[in-house]
Design a protein around this motif. Structure first.
Motif, mmCIF file in Angstrom:
data_model
loop_
_atom_site.group_PDB
_atom_site.id
_atom_site.type_symbol
_atom_site.label_atom_id
_atom_site.label_comp_id
_atom_site.label_asym_id
_atom_site.label_seq_id
_atom_site.Cartn_x
_atom_site.Cartn_y
_atom_site.Cartn_z
ATOM 1 N N LYS A 146 10.056 10.946 5.862
ATOM 2 C CA LYS A 146 10.949 12.067 6.199
ATOM 3 C C LYS A 146 12.245 11.549 6.821
ATOM 4 O O LYS A 146 12.219 10.576 7.587
ATOM 5 N N VAL A 161 2.639 16.652 5.391
ATOM 6 C CA VAL A 161 2.009 16.474 6.703
ATOM 7 C C VAL A 161 2.521 17.431 7.779
ATOM 8 O O VAL A 161 2.091 17.351 8.926
ATOM 9 N N SER A 206 2.755 6.287 14.666
ATOM 10 C CA SER A 206 3.287 5.002 15.133
ATOM 11 C C SER A 206 2.832 4.643 16.545
ATOM 12 O O SER A 206 2.523 3.491 16.836
ATOM 13 N N ARG A 260 -0.862 8.282 9.492
ATOM 14 C CA ARG A 260 0.448 8.816 9.062
ATOM 15 C C ARG A 260 1.517 8.120 9.899
ATOM 16 O O ARG A 260 1.777 8.520 11.009
ATOM 17 N N GLY A 316 5.311 6.679 10.492
ATOM 18 C CA GLY A 316 6.735 6.723 10.140
ATOM 19 C C GLY A 316 7.476 5.557 10.751
ATOM 20 O O GLY A 316 7.503 4.459 10.205
ATOM 21 N N THR A 317 8.071 5.801 11.913
ATOM 22 C CA THR A 317 9.029 4.858 12.511
ATOM 23 C C THR A 317 8.532 3.423 12.653
ATOM 24 O O THR A 317 9.333 2.501 12.525
ATOM 25 N N ARG A 351 14.557 7.194 12.365
ATOM 26 C CA ARG A 351 14.984 8.141 11.333
ATOM 27 C C ARG A 351 16.426 8.578 11.570
ATOM 28 O O ARG A 351 16.861 8.665 12.713
#
Ligand SMILES: *Cc1c(COP(=O)(O)O)cnc(C)c1O
Length: 212
Positions: free
Chosen positions: A19, A66, A186, A201, A203-204, A210
């Protein structure tokens, strides 16, 4: 690390949350072997998944939705996502059942539980888990994989993931095949893994900050 936790690599699915990153990043990650991508807004995910499919020939990527999902986006999400992690209420369930009529394969779903007292966070109240789980397990076009939750960062992590593990057992008592656990981001994935998470899940920790 997986080994020290007594977990095998093939029992954990790593969903990389892309995202707020352009499709190029997803394509780069795909080149590195990532096959599972997570998104939390249909407005962003729909064009990204579309562009990705155009740009990556014969792609075997799976898109995971998600985030909190509005019922009026169910049809769009069901057109590109392989997994929805955030089924948490009757109205969304009905919208997804309708939306999956045109799919060839059932839509894999997680039932999201809310570990906080803030209803705005998304997820079914744990007290309502069992009746709702029966509904989801019996829904047409949907395949219930398991439980999903977001650990509250202001609570002791161990007790959050212990709660999730207990709720997973409760879910399994209603829907024996629904044994997977989508938990761990994360900041907390190591603890999540220690408590049985099967779908991380992240991300960073992988994508860097982001761009909002
Ligand atoms: C953004 C998001 C993630 C990933 O969060 P990170 O802290 O960047 O790893 C995981 N789950 C959900 C529901 C998200 O919205």
């Amino acid at each position: 690390m997986l080994q020290s936790l007594g977990r095998a690599r093939d029992e954990v699915t790593l969903v990389v949350v892309t995202k707020n990153h352009p499709v190029d990043l997803a394509i780069e990650l795909y080149g590195l072997g990532v096959r599972d991508f997570g998104e939390n807004r249909d407005q962003e995910a729909q064009p990204k998944a579309h562009d990705f499919a155009q740009l990556v020939e014969g792609s075997s990527a799976t898109w995971h939705f998600v985030g909190q999902l509005q019922s009026n986006k169910a049809k769009s999400v069901a057109s590109y996502a392989g997994v929805v992690h955030s089924v948490d209420r009757e109205s969304l369930l009905i919208a997804l059942e309708k939306a999956t009529v045109e799919r060839t394969k059932p839509l894999d779903v997680f039932l999201q539980v809310n570990l906080t007292s803030d209803p705005g966070r998304g997820g079914v109240n744990p007290a309502e888990l069992e009746p709702f789980a029966e509904r989801v397990a019996g829904a047409s076009g949907l395949n219930l994989l398991g439980i999903m939750a977001v650990a509250a960062l202001d609570e002791p992590l161990e007790s959050e993931f212990e709660k999730i593990a207990k709720l997973s057992q409760k879910l399994i008592s209603v829907a024996p095949q629904a044994k997977f656990i989508s938990a761990g981001m994360s900041q907390d994935f190591e603890t999540a893994l220690a408590y049985g998470a099967t779908h991380l899940r992240i991300g960073t920790a992988i994508t860097g900050k982001r761009n909002y």
